[in-house]
Design an enzyme around this catalytic site. Structure first.
Site, PDB file in Angstrom:
ATOM      1  N   GLU A   1      45.904 -14.182 -69.963  1.00  0.00           N
ATOM      2  CA  GLU A   1      46.955 -14.246 -70.995  1.00  0.00           C
ATOM      3  C   GLU A   1      48.018 -15.289 -70.642  1.00  0.00           C
ATOM      4  O   GLU A   1      48.853 -15.640 -71.470  1.00  0.00           O
ATOM      5  CB  GLU A   1      47.590 -12.861 -71.219  1.00  0.00           C
ATOM      6  CG  GLU A   1      48.287 -12.238 -70.011  1.00  0.00           C
ATOM      7  CD  GLU A   1      47.345 -11.499 -69.064  1.00  0.00           C
ATOM      8  OE1 GLU A   1      46.181 -11.952 -68.885  1.00  0.00           O
ATOM      9  OE2 GLU A   1      47.774 -10.499 -68.478  1.00  0.00           O
TER      10      GLU A   1
ATOM     11  N   CYS B   1      41.514 -20.397 -55.032  1.00  0.00           N
ATOM     12  CA  CYS B   1      40.994 -19.334 -54.168  1.00  0.00           C
ATOM     13  C   CYS B   1      40.337 -19.911 -52.922  1.00  0.00           C
ATOM     14  O   CYS B   1      40.109 -19.199 -51.958  1.00  0.00           O
ATOM     15  CB  CYS B   1      40.017 -18.465 -54.929  1.00  0.00           C
ATOM     16  SG  CYS B   1      38.563 -19.367 -55.409  1.00  0.00           S
TER      17      CYS B   1
END
Ligand code: NAD
Length: 489
Positions: A176, A281
């Site tokens: 979002e 990551c």
């Protein structure tokens, strides 16, 4: 202000939820659009249509299904500039970083175009008199991915090209925080002419995710995000009988041996720690300097941090953009403060306030800390910001032990000219992606994207053959024909 729509069954439709969240440019605070907060009814709608479409889609021969992927590849390539600009505005990263994401997305489409071969089964003739036995791969049904903010383009492409090429239909749920980029991509991909319901897009947050985890028609879920949510998604999804792969957070280390090439290694380390403002990551968080590497590298790494240009990602001089939200900036600053209070030395302090020309953005400049005690958050948890934690130790064995004591196992890298040291490292380190003289060991699309320990929950990873296995189930057929029967007996 525009509110984004969902794409379900080939049409752009409003969410069943009236509440919206603002989508903000992290580089200057400008509100770009609103995204629906989302709700279970949106997923019910999408899952029902995707399930209906799958009955027909699975009958389209694989060789014809991949023709849509060839068109998608061309669409992404032709619109790369527009997509990269959008991605930079929403995520804060630099334009070069956004372009690199698009390349990785395209590479996954290319590999998925090999599905006719990748999906081939196995066949054994005459396993007994007149009996043949074979394994075929069939699609699972409807798949869904739940994506994080840090790669608005690439991450859905780790999964959905393989899912649809193997005969599944699909739902993408973007973060979002960065929903506009994938919305535009799906708009553009309409040009590939996929049948209605094969590819769907649904916006939202936790309520939307919970509906994905429990909806009967959704059979395969790919999650990428923080470890806390990955663990939750894996537990709840598998409890509801779904196949789940959940990629979580990371705390990656780079080990520098005294024989490493100084100039190249310094550049690669700085790129690994500060690329995407540390929000990757596979980014290095801890840099372990072994023995004499301490004297050779510390000052150079400090210099590399001090000289990196930080400003809005659309500025072509930018080498590092903003972090995703104000909350994120405040959290990272608190982690630096906590380390300093507990005895760490802050060699370069990036907590300098707004960047010139980009007021309102969430900037932290490249930071270097050393001698961080184990009790400090910076020593053990994922920072996900442009902070280099320098650690010193005497031997490679000490460095490996320090890495293996951590909770995460996403990536670990070594810099050395010594093949034996590199071999020991790659063999003994408990991490799924290993780099040898590489700062971001991102697997190409024809290798699976691994991850161990608390960085991954599941068995099969994203990309390549793992993705094909993840999105298909095997059926074993044991077959005899009656004329063979008569002839034999
Ligand atoms: P996040 O976990 O906050 O969000 C990821 C997704 O989960 C989003 O779509 C979000 O809407 C949803 N979500 C958030 N909270 C939820 C909840 N309580 N219940 C259900 N759904 C929820 O992650 P993020 O901040 O968007 O992304 C950053 C994280 O992703 C970092 O930890 C990073 O290491 C990780 N990441 C991992 C990989 C990997 O390959 N292992 C790749 C990229 C990012």
């Amino acid at each position: 202000m525009r509110t984004l729509k969902n794409f379900i069954d080939g049409a752009w439709v409003g969410s069943h939820s009236a509440s919206v969240l603002p989508v903000v440019d992290p580089g200057n605070g400008e509100v770009l659009c609103n995204v629906p907060a989302g709700c279970a009814a949106d997923i019910e709608h999408a899952a029902e249509k995707a399930a209906a479409a799958q009955g027909t889609w699975r009958n389209v021969p694989a060789e014809q299904r991949i023709q849509y992927l060839f068109r998608m590849k061309r669409i992404l390539e032709e619109n790369a500039d527009e997509i990269a600009t959008l991605c930079t505005r929403e995520s804060g990263k630099t334009l070069a970083e956004s372009r690199a994401e698009i390349v990785r997305a395209v590479e996954n489409i290319e590999v998925a175009c090999g599905i006719p071969i990748l999906m081939q089964g196995e066949f054994s003739e005459d396993v007994a008199q007149g009996i043949d036995e074979f394994v075929i791969r069939q699609p699972l049904g409807v798949g869904a991915c739940i994506a994080p903010f840090n790669f608005p383009v690439m991450i859905a492409f780790w999964f959905f090209p393989y899912a649809i090429a193997t005969g599944n239909t699909y739902i993408i749920k973007p973060s979002e925080k960065v929903p506009g980029t994938m919305t535009r991509i799906v708009e553009l991909l309409e040009g590939a002419g996929l049948p209605k319901g094969v590819l769907n897009l649904v916006h939202g947050g936790k309520e939307t995710v919970d509906a994905i985890l429990t909806h009967e028609a959704i059979k395969a879920i790919s999650f990428v995000g923080s470890t806390k949510v990955a663990r939750y998604v894996y537990a709840k999804g598998t409890e509801h009988g779904k196949r789940v792969q959940a990629q979580g957070g990371a705390k990656n280390s780079l080990v520098v041996m005294p024989d490493a090439d100084v100039a190249t290694t310094t550049r690669i380390i700085a790129d690994s720690v500060y690329g995407c403002a540390g929000q990757r990551c596979l980014a290095a968080s801890t840099v372990i300097l072994v023995g004499a590497a301490r004297t050779a590298f510390t000052d150079l790494l400090v210099e590399a941090a001090r000289t990196r240009t930080t400003c809005h990602g659309l500025d072509r001089t930018s080498q590092m953009g903003a972090v995703i939200t104000r909350e994120s900036r405040i959290r990272i600053e608190a982690v630096i403060e906590d380390a300093a209070r507990k005895g760490a030395t802050v060699l370069v302090d990036g907590r300098t306030g707004p960047v010139t020309g980009s007021a309102g953005g969430n900037y932290i400049l490249p930071t270097v800390i050393e001698n961080v005690p184990d009790s400090a958050e910076a020593a053990t948890t994922e920072i996900f910001g442009p902070v280099m934690n320098l650690q010193y130790c005497e031997t490679l064995a000490d460095a490996i032990a320090s890495i293996n004591a951590g909770r995460y196992g996403n990536a670990a890298c070594i810099f050395t000219r010594n093949g034996s040291a590199a071999r020991t490292f790659r063999r003994d380190v408990l991490a799924g992606n290993i780099g040898v003289n590489i700062g971001i060991p991102a697997p190409m699309a024809f290798f699976p994207f691994s991850g161990w320990k608390e960085s991954f929950f599941g068995d099969l990873h994203g990309q390549a053959r793992h993705a094909v296995e993840f999105f298909t189930q095997t059926k074993v057929v044991v077959e005899r024909w009656y004329d063979e029967w008569t002839r034999t007996f």
